[in-house]
Write a protein that holds these residues in place. Structure first.
Motif, PDB file in Angstrom:
ATOM      1  N   THR A  32       0.772   7.846  -7.942  1.00 18.62           N
ATOM      2  CA  THR A  32       2.190   7.960  -8.277  1.00 18.62           C
ATOM      3  C   THR A  32       2.986   8.219  -7.010  1.00 18.62           C
ATOM      4  O   THR A  32       2.434   8.622  -5.980  1.00 18.62           O
ATOM      5  CB  THR A  32       2.441   9.124  -9.260  1.00 18.62           C
ATOM      6  OG1 THR A  32       2.129  10.355  -8.590  1.00 18.62           O
ATOM      7  CG2 THR A  32       1.607   8.985 -10.529  1.00 18.62           C
ATOM      8  N   LEU A  33       4.294   8.010  -7.084  1.00 16.58           N
ATOM      9  CA  LEU A  33       5.158   8.306  -5.938  1.00 16.58           C
ATOM     10  C   LEU A  33       5.120   9.795  -5.607  1.00 16.58           C
ATOM     11  O   LEU A  33       5.151  10.170  -4.441  1.00 16.58           O
ATOM     12  CB  LEU A  33       6.596   7.862  -6.229  1.00 16.58           C
ATOM     13  CG  LEU A  33       6.797   6.352  -6.343  1.00 16.58           C
ATOM     14  CD1 LEU A  33       8.246   6.040  -6.692  1.00 16.58           C
ATOM     15  CD2 LEU A  33       6.393   5.652  -5.068  1.00 16.58           C
ATOM     16  N   GLN A  34       5.033  10.629  -6.621  1.00 14.44           N
ATOM     17  CA  GLN A  34       4.955  12.069  -6.379  1.00 14.44           C
ATOM     18  C   GLN A  34       3.712  12.393  -5.550  1.00 14.44           C
ATOM     19  O   GLN A  34       3.770  13.189  -4.614  1.00 14.44           O
ATOM     20  CB  GLN A  34       4.931  12.839  -7.692  1.00 14.44           C
ATOM     21  CG  GLN A  34       4.857  14.345  -7.483  1.00 14.44           C
ATOM     22  CD  GLN A  34       4.863  15.128  -8.787  1.00 14.44           C
ATOM     23  OE1 GLN A  34       5.031  14.552  -9.856  1.00 14.44           O
ATOM     24  NE2 GLN A  34       4.685  16.425  -8.690  1.00 14.44           N
ATOM     25  N   ASP A  41       3.824  15.100   2.907  1.00 18.29           N
ATOM     26  CA  ASP A  41       4.137  16.498   3.180  1.00 18.29           C
ATOM     27  C   ASP A  41       4.592  16.774   4.609  1.00 18.29           C
ATOM     28  O   ASP A  41       4.011  17.599   5.312  1.00 18.29           O
ATOM     29  CB  ASP A  41       2.930  17.363   2.828  1.00 18.29           C
ATOM     30  CG  ASP A  41       3.274  18.849   2.857  1.00 18.29           C
ATOM     31  OD1 ASP A  41       4.422  19.199   2.519  1.00 18.29           O
ATOM     32  OD2 ASP A  41       2.381  19.651   3.206  1.00 18.29           O
ATOM     33  N   GLY A  42       5.602  16.059   5.080  1.00 19.17           N
ATOM     34  CA  GLY A  42       6.174  16.317   6.396  1.00 19.17           C
ATOM     35  C   GLY A  42       5.404  15.723   7.566  1.00 19.17           C
ATOM     36  O   GLY A  42       5.806  15.877   8.708  1.00 19.17           O
ATOM     37  N   VAL A  63       9.401   8.823  -0.582  1.00 14.88           N
ATOM     38  CA  VAL A  63       9.274   7.491  -1.162  1.00 14.88           C
ATOM     39  C   VAL A  63       9.783   7.528  -2.593  1.00 14.88           C
ATOM     40  O   VAL A  63       9.370   8.362  -3.388  1.00 14.88           O
ATOM     41  CB  VAL A  63       7.804   7.018  -1.143  1.00 14.88           C
ATOM     42  CG1 VAL A  63       7.678   5.630  -1.739  1.00 14.88           C
ATOM     43  CG2 VAL A  63       7.257   7.052   0.276  1.00 14.88           C
ATOM     44  N   GLY A  64      10.697   6.621  -2.911  1.00  7.90           N
ATOM     45  CA  GLY A  64      11.217   6.492  -4.262  1.00  7.90           C
ATOM     46  C   GLY A  64      10.957   5.090  -4.778  1.00  7.90           C
ATOM     47  O   GLY A  64      10.466   4.233  -4.043  1.00  7.90           O
ATOM     48  N   PRO A  65      11.291   4.811  -6.025  1.00  2.00           N
ATOM     49  CA  PRO A  65      11.020   3.493  -6.591  1.00  2.00           C
ATOM     50  C   PRO A  65      11.827   2.370  -5.936  1.00  2.00           C
ATOM     51  O   PRO A  65      11.379   1.229  -5.873  1.00  2.00           O
ATOM     52  CB  PRO A  65      11.382   3.636  -8.060  1.00  2.00           C
ATOM     53  CG  PRO A  65      12.260   4.829  -8.133  1.00  2.00           C
ATOM     54  CD  PRO A  65      11.891   5.720  -6.982  1.00  2.00           C
TER      55      PRO A  65
END
Length: 78
Positions: A32-34, A41-42, A63-65
């Motif tokens: 997933t994007l999450q 994480d930076g 990152v988003g859709p």
């Protein structure tokens, strides 16, 4: 903010080996994007756009859709 092509075309450094910050591959690829964002994480990363352009020396990647945002260390701009 930089608009990039669909997520399937992104190539993120923690999933790569040489050249970019991530030298350790994740045990399980993110689903997933999450999970992608949690693994970043930076960390510094490289992003490959759908048109083949490689953007290096980036951090604070989210990152988003439809959109990916990051800070470019060398150009010192978001």
């Amino acid at each position: 903010m930089t608009r990039l092509a669909p997520i399937a075309h992104l190539l993120i450094a923690p999933m790569l080996g040489g050249g970019c910050a991530g030298s350790r591959l994740p045990e399980d690829p993110p689903q997933t994007l999450q999970q992608v964002n949690e693994q970043l994480d930076g960390r510094w990363a490289c992003i490959r756009q759908a048109n083949g352009d490689l953007i290096e020396h980036v951090e604070d990647v989210t990152v988003g859709p439809d959109t990916t945002t990051f800070y470019h260390r060398m150009d010192q701009e978001e």
